[in-house]
Design a protein around this motif. Structure first.
Motif, PDB file in Angstrom:
ATOM      1  N   ASN A  85     -19.134  28.025  20.229  1.00  0.00           N
ATOM      2  CA  ASN A  85     -19.693  29.205  20.881  1.00  0.00           C
ATOM      3  C   ASN A  85     -21.201  29.332  20.698  1.00  0.00           C
ATOM      4  O   ASN A  85     -21.912  29.728  21.621  1.00  0.00           O
ATOM      5  N   VAL A  86     -21.684  29.005  19.506  1.00  0.00           N
ATOM      6  CA  VAL A  86     -23.121  29.174  19.283  1.00  0.00           C
ATOM      7  C   VAL A  86     -23.923  28.227  20.172  1.00  0.00           C
ATOM      8  O   VAL A  86     -25.012  28.581  20.664  1.00  0.00           O
ATOM      9  N   SER A  87     -23.397  27.025  20.440  1.00  0.00           N
ATOM     10  CA  SER A  87     -24.134  26.085  21.288  1.00  0.00           C
ATOM     11  C   SER A  87     -24.126  26.525  22.753  1.00  0.00           C
ATOM     12  O   SER A  87     -25.132  26.399  23.449  1.00  0.00           O
ATOM     13  N   VAL A  88     -22.980  27.053  23.223  1.00  0.00           N
ATOM     14  CA  VAL A  88     -22.906  27.533  24.603  1.00  0.00           C
ATOM     15  C   VAL A  88     -23.765  28.768  24.783  1.00  0.00           C
ATOM     16  O   VAL A  88     -24.521  28.907  25.770  1.00  0.00           O
ATOM     17  N   LEU A  89     -23.694  29.689  23.833  1.00  0.00           N
ATOM     18  CA  LEU A  89     -24.494  30.920  23.936  1.00  0.00           C
ATOM     19  C   LEU A  89     -25.987  30.630  23.827  1.00  0.00           C
ATOM     20  O   LEU A  89     -26.804  31.325  24.437  1.00  0.00           O
ATOM     21  N   LEU A  90     -26.356  29.599  23.055  1.00  0.00           N
ATOM     22  CA  LEU A  90     -27.767  29.220  22.954  1.00  0.00           C
ATOM     23  C   LEU A  90     -28.313  28.819  24.321  1.00  0.00           C
ATOM     24  O   LEU A  90     -29.468  29.144  24.660  1.00  0.00           O
TER      25      LEU A  90
END
Length: 422
Positions: free
Chosen positions: A196-201
């Motif tokens: 999730n953190v990579s997609v949201l970034l």
């Protein structure tokens, strides 16, 4: 938010509250009800190209219920209520995601502007970084949620349900040979946090940097730098590979001065990181690939089991007899390391293989590959970002389970691409 966009705002902006209440990603199931009612009143409903593949995937999952009472050779698994609860929750999530995509695509740009939706994802990125830092600084933080208190034991005791309804800051594992906390707040487990953190970034960069003023861009740089701490402490090699491929994708697909600026920023960031204490932690993780044997055993056992029902799968996960070290199944007093994850838990592709057969896995891949093919020529910021997320889906399906929150973000990204083409 006012108007028909309020369920979207409630999901993304209110997500930390849903997590604290014990709903987490299950909030999409709750909010799918008002979304479905509003869609029904706004008929006819527009449908994106390629969405028939998702409908077939959903229909296949319905058929897989026929195999819930069966177990392939060499496997076992809880029977009765536990197996049915897991199946029902996944079915509810798949249906809710279908409603979410249709809802987003049928809202006008006046009701929900693209940039507003992108920036809501950016706000969730900020919450994700905060949760990651909480996992680093207070890894033992957890509490009993209201939903957890209300659930009967026969539901709340299910391991899949327990991960969803019990908020924790970090998941502690012996990755480096000693107990290492891996951030997971505000999501269901550490790998979900990494995905999730990579997609949201990606969406954070679009909303706060590409479409941001000087102050917003300065804040974006500071937040991205701060995110590096939980990203490294997550010990998540899939996340690190995803970030590296994302940087390469951006450098190759943008041109002119933007490419030079990106290359310069990448070199500067790499230099700062190499001189920081975080670099040593990355080196330790790469020297301790403890999960490789486990993953190899589980994936091999998953494919072998799915071969006995290759078209519709088994509806839910199963456990293999034995593990990569011993024929003993599960933990014992003399073998605390004999436990193993269920089949299909090492990636969304493998989950689909065991639950829906090779047919379901093929439909899933075709859905996201089709999205990349249709939108590759869209070189707007949203188009470039959306295609990148679709590519990350294909990478992460090999190592991350998409349920629950990762699939929500994948399908919202798909909806952004659809809205952009309209």
């Amino acid at each position: 938010m006012r108007g028909p966009a309020w369920p979207v705002g409630a999901l993304l902006l209110g997500y930390p509250v849903w997590w604290a209440l014990g709903f987490g990603g299950l909030a999409v199931v709750v909010l799918a009800v008002p979304m479905a009612v509003i869609l029904w009143r706004r008929r006819p409903v527009r449908v994106p190209r390629g969405f028939g593949l998702w409908l077939l995937l959903l229909a296949g999952y319905g058929l897989s219920a026929l195999m819930l009472s069966e177990s392939p050779p060499g496997t076992y698994g809880e029977l009765g209520a536990g197996r049915i609860v897991g199946y029902a929750m996944r079915l509810a999530l798949y249906v809710s995601l279908l409603i979410l995509v249709l809802y987003l695509g049928n809202l006008t740009d006046q009701e929900l502007p693209q940039l507003t939706l992108v920036r809501m994802l950016g706000v969730l990125f900020v919450a994700t970084v905060a949760g990651g830092l909480l996992g680093v600084l207070a890894p033992g933080f957890s509490f009993t949620s209201p939903v957890e208190l209300l659930l009967p034991d026969w539901i709340g005791g299910n391991p899949f349900v327990q991960n969803l309804v019990h908020p924790t800051a970090a998941q502690t594992q012996k990755v480096l040979g000693y107990a290492s906390p891996r951030p997971e707040a505000p999501f269901e487990w550490a790998n979900a946090w990494g995905s999730n953190v990579s997609v949201l970034l990606v969406w954070f960069v679009v909303g706060w940097w590409v479409h941001g003023g000087r102050a917003r861009r300065a804040a974006a740089v500071a937040l991205a730098a701060l995110a590096a701490v939980p990203v490294v402490y997550s010990l998540n090699r899939g996340l690190w590979i995803g970030l590296g491929l994302s940087a390469l994708y951006v450098v190759l697909r943008v041109g002119g001065r933007a490419r030079l600026a990106l290359c310069g920023a990448a070199v500067a960031g790499a230099l700062v990181f190499a001189l920081s204490p975080l670099a040593a932690l990355v080196g330790q993780r790469l020297d301790n690939p403890h999960s490789n044997d486990i993953r190899a055993f589980t994936v091999t056992a998953t494919i072998r089991a799915a071969a006995h029902s290759p078209v519709i799968g088994y509806g839910n996960t199963r456990n293999a007899l034995g593990n990569h070290r011993t024929i003993t199944t599960g933990k014992t007093a003399w073998c605390s390391g004999c436990g193993h994850p269920p089949l299909g838990s090492d990636g969304q592709l493998w989950l689909l293989v065991i639950t829906q057969g090779f047919t379901g896995a093929a439909l899933y891949v075709a859905f996201f590959v089709g999205a990349i093919r249709r939108h590759w020529s869209d070189r707007s910021p949203v188009g470039l970002a959306g295609v990148l997320v679709m590519a990350l889906v294909l990478l992460y399906m090999l190592v991350y389970d998409g349920l629950v929150t990762p699939l929500i973000l994948y399908l919202i990204s798909f909806a952004l691409l659809w809205r952009n083409s309209s």
